[in-house]
Structure formats: C-alpha cells, structure tokens
Design a protein around this motif. Structure first.
Motif, PDB file in Angstrom:
ATOM      1  N   PRO A   1      -2.916  26.464  20.208  1.00 22.02           N
ATOM      2  CA  PRO A   1      -3.733  27.679  20.296  1.00 22.02           C
ATOM      3  C   PRO A   1      -2.936  28.901  19.856  1.00 22.02           C
ATOM      4  O   PRO A   1      -1.767  29.056  20.184  1.00 22.02           O
ATOM      5  N   SER A   2      -3.551  29.768  19.080  1.00 19.96           N
ATOM      6  CA  SER A   2      -2.871  30.970  18.605  1.00 19.96           C
ATOM      7  C   SER A   2      -3.905  32.076  18.431  1.00 19.96           C
ATOM      8  O   SER A   2      -5.106  31.825  18.344  1.00 19.96           O
ATOM      9  N   THR A   3      -3.435  33.296  18.383  1.00 17.34           N
ATOM     10  CA  THR A   3      -4.308  34.444  18.194  1.00 17.34           C
ATOM     11  C   THR A   3      -3.943  35.129  16.886  1.00 17.34           C
ATOM     12  O   THR A   3      -2.837  34.966  16.368  1.00 17.34           O
ATOM     13  N   LEU A   4      -4.869  35.920  16.366  1.00 14.03           N
ATOM     14  CA  LEU A   4      -4.590  36.656  15.140  1.00 14.03           C
ATOM     15  C   LEU A   4      -3.484  37.688  15.358  1.00 14.03           C
ATOM     16  O   LEU A   4      -2.700  37.964  14.449  1.00 14.03           O
ATOM     17  N   ASP A   5      -3.431  38.244  16.570  1.00  7.86           N
ATOM     18  CA  ASP A   5      -2.352  39.198  16.867  1.00  7.86           C
ATOM     19  C   ASP A   5      -0.990  38.513  16.809  1.00  7.86           C
ATOM     20  O   ASP A   5      -0.013  39.096  16.323  1.00  7.86           O
ATOM     21  N   GLU A   6      -0.917  37.287  17.316  1.00  9.25           N
ATOM     22  CA  GLU A   6       0.334  36.540  17.266  1.00  9.25           C
ATOM     23  C   GLU A   6       0.727  36.263  15.822  1.00  9.25           C
ATOM     24  O   GLU A   6       1.893  36.420  15.434  1.00  9.25           O
TER      25      GLU A   6
END
Length: 384
Positions: free
Chosen positions: A305-310
C-alpha cells in the motif's frame, strides 16, 4: 593505510611473550604459571599495548587516515595536519530567511524579535528559534516581511516553508507570523571528509597568481560555501565573477556572498585590498536557481500500500539528489530527461509511469544549465 611497517607487525601479546621466552635458557622452567612466565607476561602485555599506540599514532599522522567517515566526529589530528597548509575547518553557519508578520497596520516589529517553530512533544522534535535582523513596520494591509537568522548555527535551522509560527517575543499588535519560503544556507561545522577534500585540492592543485584554482580555494575558506564557479572576463578584461552555492547546492545566502566578497575583494576597485591580486575587480554572486518542475502519471504496486504523497516525496528526494550531483558540473551542464526517468524506475512502489513532463515539456528534451546557474527542485505533481 598501506601495510604497517615491519617493526609494527606481529606485535600481539602472545607473539611478544613467545619471543621473550625463547631468549630464556632451555634448562629453566618456562611453562605457564612458572616464575619466568609470570614475570614476562605483564611486560609482553605492555609492549603489545605500546605497539597498538604506535599504530594509532601512525594512523593519525596522515590526513587520509586521520579523517573520520562519521559526520558527527571531528578529528583534532586532521585539523593540525591541514593547518600546516593554512587550511582551517569551517565553522557552523546560521540559517537565514524571512518571516511575514500579520497584525495591526502601523505596528513596529523591532530588530531582535524572536520567532520559532513549535516543538513536537510526540516526536520529541525541539523548537528552532530565529531572530529578526531588520526592523519593519506593518503596512496598511497589516503585513510586513522581515529578515531572520537562526539563533543557533547549524543545518537544523533549515526548515520548510510555513513552519515558523511562534512569537517568542511579545509584540503588541502582531496576530501571527509565518515563513513564506524555506530557511536556507545553514551548515554544520565542516566534516572531516569535506576538510580532507579541501586539503587535497590545496596540495594537489596549487592555486597561484589568481588562477581559477586559487579563486576557488579562497571562496571555499568561507563557512557555508558548497560550490564555486569562476567566470573570467565576466564584464570584459579585468573583471572576474564568482558564483556561489551553499552546502545544500542551492544559491548561497546574502550573508555567505558578503563574507566571500569581503574575504577576496572587499573594495572592488582593483587595488588588491583582499586576497585577490591588484588589477582585477572581483564580484561575488549567488548562483541563479533554475527550478525543475516535474509532472508524471504513475502506476502503483498492489503488493505494498502506498499514497501519492509518499510517491511524491520519493520522487522529490531522488531528483533532488541527482540535481545536487550535477550542480556546477560544466563538463555535462544538462538536466537529463533519462536520468529523471531513471529516478522514477528506481522507486520500488512505482510499477510504471507515463506523461512525464519537465518544466511543462513532454518532448523528452534535456534542459541546459548555463554559466552561474544551478538546477533546483521545483514542484512535483503526481497523478494516476
């Protein structure tokens, strides 16, 4: 270090003791616990200790081995070695920037007003304090911008935009404070590796008679300088320009530029009052920053799982490291599209990407960085 000299090899306690016992006549008991063994064992131990001290003394006598790889350690022996060639360790530099005060129009904010970042009790992050270096009066809109400098010198004074929010000095009429831009150019006391690099530059590339190498050496003597580009014949014969970077490979602050100017050519009249020879007029300037804005569409991995901010932060960190590596590199003055694309592919959570544009250009073109310019990270836009 090269191999130890022969007189310092095979100097362990056991080897020394064995050599000592070999000198004892064979008709005398030399077994462990005997009188002779007990008498010579302490001597062997002390001689082995002396050999270790001699090895350490030899190590500290050369600049290359006296220097530490630990950024938190400063070698006194390296300071002594470099001082023999007139090179001293650069002191820490306080970060600088500006803050925007908001409040009642006409309010005066005096010099020496203290502002700070808030402390974070959860992470244990301490507050960073700054002081204004100029007095300002709030205009008819109730705002005024003042220059600030970190109270404590060091790199921890370099903080992002909009994090300075605390008034440590009470000023009636002020309702809020913030820093519109990041604070910059703060630097820690020079590391051993940086000092060693300057030492090698001095002894291996002698600067003489005001050549380029000597101008670079002079500028690097000032704390906070992280890069120098010399431009001869800047405004015609008899003129020289030096463009400066700070240790983060950004344009040097006004304070650093002034310090170098006073060091090399304080009068700028060709009289040779500073280190520069009589004749040329030397002008010190901060590098011109060329922002590199990046926009890209990415496909994320499903396993993690990852976010665009990351992803945005990872891209920004990678591109910034690349731009720092090529700062003032006149042998290859290009920000290469392929290198930025490689940064994206090196991020494990990015499966693929598309629509990569650099400064709004999607034609996979490189960006040339001119003389006195430095590429710095601008905005990073990520979508999917």
């Amino acid at each position: 270090m090269a191999d130890l000299p022969q007189y310092l090899q095979e100097q362990t306690e056991e080897e020394i003791l064995n050599r000592m016992l070999e000198k004892v006549p064979s008709d005398i008991d030399k077994s462990e616990g005997s009188f002779i063994w007990d008498a010579q064992a302490p001597v062997a131990f002390m001689l082995s200790e002396a050999a270790l001290w001699a090895q350490e003394l030899l190590r500290r006598g050369f600049a290359s081995t006296a220097a530490s790889d630990n950024d938190q350690f400063r070698s006194a022996e390296l300071d002594l070695r470099t001082a023999e060639h007139g090179i001293t360790r650069r002191e820490a530099v306080a970060s600088s920037g500006s803050v925007l005060f908001t409040g009642k129009p006409g309010t005066k904010v005096p010099v020496g007003t203290f502002v700070a970042t808030p402390a974070d009790d959860v992470s244990g992050e301490l507050s960073v304090e700054y002081v204004t270096t100029s007095a300002v009066v709030l205009d008819e809109f109730g705002t005024a911008e003042a220059a600030i400098r970190a109270v404590t010198a060091g790199k921890n004074g370099n903080v992002p935009a909009r994090v300075i929010q605390v008034m440590n000095s009470s000023v009636s009429g002020i309702s809020s404070v913030t820093n519109p831009e990041p604070t910059r150019s703060g630097a820690d006391t020079e590391s051993d590796q940086s000092l060693l690099e300057r030492f090698y530059a001095k002894v291996r590339s002698q600067g003489t008679s005001g050549n380029k190498a000597q101008y670079i050496q002079w500028a690097n003597e000032i704390a906070g300088v992280g890069g120098v580009e010399v431009v001869p014949l800047w405004k015609g014969p008899g003129t020289v320009a030096l463009y400066l970077l700070d240790t983060d490979k950004r344009a040097a602050s006004t304070e650093i530029v002034k310090a170098v100017q006073l060091h090399i050519d304080p009068t700028q009249d060709g009289q040779g009052e500073g280190l520069a020879p009589a004749g040329p007029v030397v002008t010190i300037l901060p590098a011109e920053e060329v922002k590199i804005d990046i926009s890209v569409k990415v496909q994320r991995t499903q396993e993690r799982p990852s976010t665009l901010d990351e992803i945005r932060k990872l891209i920004g960190d990678g591109v910034q490291t690349y731009l720092q590596q090529i700062a003032f590199n006149r042998k290859d003055p290009l920000v290469r599209y392929t290198r930025i694309a490689a940064v994206l592919l090196d991020i494990p959570i990015i499966v693929d990407y598309s629509n990569l544009t650099i400064n709004g250009n999607d034609a996979q073109q490189n960006i040339e960085i001119g003389s006195g310019q430095v590429a710095v990270l601008g905005t990073v836009s990520v979508s999917e």
